[in-house]
Scaffold this active site. Sequence first.
Site, PDB file in Angstrom:
ATOM      1  N   ASP A 191      -0.627   6.723   2.846  1.00 37.40           N
ATOM      2  CA  ASP A 191      -0.080   6.283   4.122  1.00 37.40           C
ATOM      3  C   ASP A 191      -0.753   7.153   5.190  1.00 37.40           C
ATOM      4  OD1 ASP A 191       1.855   5.094   5.997  1.00 37.40           O
ATOM      5  OD2 ASP A 191       2.700   7.111   6.054  1.00 37.40           O
ATOM      6  N   ASP A 224       5.385   9.502   3.071  1.00 41.47           N
ATOM      7  CA  ASP A 224       6.412  10.448   3.515  1.00 41.47           C
ATOM      8  C   ASP A 224       7.632   9.811   4.174  1.00 41.47           C
ATOM      9  OD1 ASP A 224       4.954   9.644   5.848  1.00 41.47           O
ATOM     10  OD2 ASP A 224       5.837  11.340   6.905  1.00 41.47           O
ATOM     11  N   ASP A 264       7.987   3.952   3.230  1.00 42.68           N
ATOM     12  CA  ASP A 264       7.073   4.120   2.096  1.00 42.68           C
ATOM     13  C   ASP A 264       7.800   4.038   0.749  1.00 42.68           C
ATOM     14  OD1 ASP A 264       4.902   4.562   3.830  1.00 42.68           O
ATOM     15  OD2 ASP A 264       5.376   6.695   3.972  1.00 42.68           O
TER      16      ASP A 264
END
Length: 306
Positions: free
Chosen positions: A32, A233, A237
């Site tokens: 990400d 994080d 996600d």
Amino acid sequence: MVGTGKGAENGVLIKDAKSLETLHKVQAIVFDKTGTLTKGQPSVTDVLSINGLNDNDMLSLVASAESRSEHPLGQAILNEAKKRNLRVSEPRRFEALAGHGIRARVDGKDILVGTSKLMEDNKIYTQKAIVDDKSKRLYDAGKTLMFVAIDGKTESVIGVADTLKENSCQVIKELQGLGLEAIMMTGDNERTARSIASQLGIKRVMANVLPADKAAVIKELQSEGKSVSMVGDGINDAPALTQADIGMAIGTGTDVAIEASDITLVSGDLKGVLIAMRLSKSTMKNIKQNLFWAFAYNAALIPVGA
């Protein structure tokens, strides 16, 4: 036991033996962007007015609209308004539009802040040529753009930039050196995503990914026959971390992401990904060596004993 213990000593918490055994088989690692590869603390770099509205007046309204937002981009605008000592009032109404932006009512004005798609969906691009002209140089610089509409008219384009984490480039390079494919996934537009990826040396980029689609992206990669790890994080996600063969959460991120992951990088340093990968490979190598010598020893000495 030794492997998980060594991981803990180095700030890598591995939940179970299966995760340690599976990690060395991973072929692709999806990162990400915001808060993982970057610091997740973007700051406002440009405020471009469309209709001549004073920058500070406009920022005051937008910061008020974003005051209830938890998104890093919203916080960047709030921080900029505080830096300029601007008035920030409580919005009368507030709605977070996942992956697109926010809608709010401040001081009797209807305010939309978010992506260009949000403007298009609400048919607000009344001065598209001017907006495109002003935003082009920000696009080219790889900045994230936030479009601002007040009472149905585009009033401003705000450029926001996020900086890379200290070890991001080194970690990506070393992972690629181990033969792994590094992939970046982000909700940013294609041009912004490519700009960040080029700084990191990442060739494959998944841009314009909505929070709800992250798990589907992981599933698509798995359908290519790859064993996939995901590093993230945020709350958004969590589904992707669960879908991945091995989910790795940044320890400085949300509790939901940590709970959904198989491995937690306690300090938030991406070097933990390298530590976990090397630890898995070393542990499995030792196990195979031990098995080989155990079988070889017994195969040789059982006939002697007989």
